[in-house]
Design an enzyme around this catalytic site. Structure first.
Site, PDB file in Angstrom:
ATOM      1  N   ASP A  16       0.864  -1.168   0.000  1.00  0.00           N
ATOM      2  CA  ASP A  16       0.000   0.000   0.000  1.00  0.00           C
ATOM      3  C   ASP A  16       0.911   1.231   0.000  1.00  0.00           C
ATOM      4  O   ASP A  16       2.110   1.124   0.271  1.00  0.00           O
ATOM      5  CB  ASP A  16      -0.889  -0.045   1.250  1.00  0.00           C
ATOM      6  CG  ASP A  16      -1.779   1.165   1.394  1.00  0.00           C
ATOM      7  OD1 ASP A  16      -2.270   1.663   0.359  1.00  0.00           O
ATOM      8  OD2 ASP A  16      -1.988   1.617   2.531  1.00  0.00           O
ATOM      9  N   ASP A  18      -0.205   5.035   1.172  1.00  0.00           N
ATOM     10  CA  ASP A  18      -0.430   5.948   2.294  1.00  0.00           C
ATOM     11  C   ASP A  18      -0.351   5.227   3.631  1.00  0.00           C
ATOM     12  O   ASP A  18      -1.044   4.235   3.856  1.00  0.00           O
ATOM     13  CB  ASP A  18      -1.799   6.617   2.149  1.00  0.00           C
ATOM     14  CG  ASP A  18      -1.884   7.480   0.909  1.00  0.00           C
ATOM     15  OD1 ASP A  18      -1.449   8.631   0.964  1.00  0.00           O
ATOM     16  OD2 ASP A  18      -2.373   6.974  -0.129  1.00  0.00           O
TER      17      ASP A  18
END
EC number: 3.1.3.-
Length: 467
Positions: A16, A18
């Site tokens: 991922d 963020d």
């Protein structure tokens, strides 16, 4: 399943963006996110201007793992069995007596003990899941919204003399759309992206060189590397270039933006096809994924078919790193059977300061602004994210129970780490102990168990997950 987990045994490593690869300056990013939504509610929807004013003490309300009852404005901290440990109406904490009267020792009304919610795997079906009438705050992007919603409940309750039911959630969703719609970055609209563009270094930490070297090491070792983020491509480019360098995309064989997780993992290919991108806009719908590259939206099923082709293996082993249980860890584990590494900044050890240990305001310099409590520190209102104490339960003394969030961590995560930097200098064949080892609730935390777990004196207190 093997007792240990090793990156060396994986064919594919996915991330991922963020709060996983990209770490935010939490006090600053929290204020920005809060203000982005508060400004919208006040200026566009006519909510009380008092929402725009915060004190440092207000942030103590924030604690990951809280659930908001969208019908009555109650915030809930759940035990592993779905019973209520603590609750507040808006920001006003409920007394133990009020808690007992309202909830007793029953499962919370929005919890459902149903195998369809979890899995048919042994030991998994006893974790309650929750209905669509509540919202869980499980990551640092969402968490400022918990404080805002709680203050909205306070305001509406005061204005309407004890209002019992609420309909503000639709306005919160409208605020999300206003600030984060796909065109918001390009159009420079909303409150979030314009400020991020002006002061990126205020809100985002660059990756240390050890992480950049580690990503290159993964590729040099023959691993396929992937970036799968729900952020749109233009924002991904801004962050990636800042934290990893202008050539950041070269560190990944596959980049998928606007992935719309968790649906990326759970939806059928016909429901969520991949799209090509041109100037950060989605163009052609793809019937399948035939080669590595940069794509938008998509689904894990078509991605896995491509990974089979790229690795020349019928069942390539994939690990995915993410910070959200709802969007990353649970769906990647449950729907695709990938290994999962949870990024849990609460585990940061020396950086983890308890609120009561912070320097008193009167000892700070005269002109020094009061500090906002980082979101990964302990909340005085809610206690530990991992455990809580419960009176009675058939015992002569208080027992210590695992929270609903804690049980999900140990059930759906292979391991949990504070950040990627904490493992970047380990050899790729380093053997991590899995959570699943001997059904341990603590084995998978690396490098340290959180202090509220590790400090438990099990001779004097009983760790309980029973109803």
């Amino acid at each position: 399943m093997a007792q240990h987990f090793s990156l060396g045994a994986c064919d594919v490593v996915g991330f991922d963006l963020d709060h996983t690869l990209c770490r935010y300056n939490l006090p600053e990013s929290a204020r920005l996110i809060y203000n982005s939504f508060a400004q919208f509610l006040v200026k566009e929807k006519g909510y009380d201007e008092g929402l725009l004013t915060l004190t440092p003490e207000d942030w103590d309300f924030c604690c990951k793992g809280l659930a908001l009852d969208l019908e009555d404005g109650t915030f809930i901290k759940l035990a592993a069995d779905g019973t209520v440990l603590r609750a507040s109406h808006g920001t006003k904490m409920m007394t133990p007596e009020a808690l007992t009267e309202a909830f007793g020792k029953k499962e919370w009304r929005h919890c459902v003990s149903d195998k369809r919610c979890t899995s048919d795997k042994p030991g998994v079906s006893d974790i309650p899941c929750c209905s669509g009438k509540c919202y869980f705050y499980d990551n640092y992007f969402d968490l400022p919204g918990a404080l805002l919603c709680a203050r909205v409940v306070d305001s509406l309750t005061k204005q309407n003399r004890g209002q019992k039911t609420f309909d503000f959630w639709k306005d919160v969703v409208a605020g999300i759309q206003h600030n984060f719609k796909m065109s918001a970055f390009k159009e420079n609209c909303g409150f979030f992206f314009p400020e991020i563009k002006r002061n990126l270094g205020k809100y985002v930490h660059r990756c240390p060189e050890s992480v950049r070297k580690w990503l290159r090491q993964l590729k040099d070792a023959g691993k396929i590397t992937m970036l799968i983020t729900s952020s749109h491509s233009d924002y991904c480019k801004l962050l990636g270039s800042y934290i990893l360098g202008e050539d950041f995309a070269d560190l990944f064989d596959i980049v998928i933006t606007n992935a719309l997780k968790p649906g990326f993992f759970s939806h059928f290919p016909s429901q969520r096809p991949f799209y090509t991108l041109e100037n950060d806009e989605e163009k052609d719908e793809l019937p399948s994924l035939d080669k590595p590259g940069w794509y938008s939206q998509g689904n894990a099923a078509h991605l896995y078919e491509l990974l089979k082709k790229m690795t020349s293996k019928p069942e390539p082993k994939v690990v995915y790193f993410g910070d959200s249980m709802h969007s990353d860890i649970f769906p990647a584990h449950h729907y695709t059977n990938w290994e999962t590494v949870l990024i849990l900044e609460e585990l940061q050890g020396p950086e983890m300061e308890k609120p009561e240990e912070a320097e008193p305001l009167e000892k700070r310099g005269k002109y020094e602004a009061p500090m906002v409590k980082p979101l990964n520190t302990l909340s005085n209102k809610w206690g530990s994210y991992f455990i809580d104490s419960v009176s009675g339960r058939g015992r002569a003394e208080d027992s210590v129970v695992y929270t609903w969030s804690s049980k999900r961590i140990s059930t759906y995560s292979t391991i949990a780490i504070p950040n990627i930097e904490s493992i970047a200098e380990l050899p790729l064949d380093y053997k991590f102990t899995r959570f699943s080892t001997n059904n341990s609730k603590m084995a998978g935390y690396y490098p340290l168990v959180h202090h509220t777990l590790g400090s438990q004196d099990t001779d004097s207190k009983i760790i309980s997950t029973e109803k």
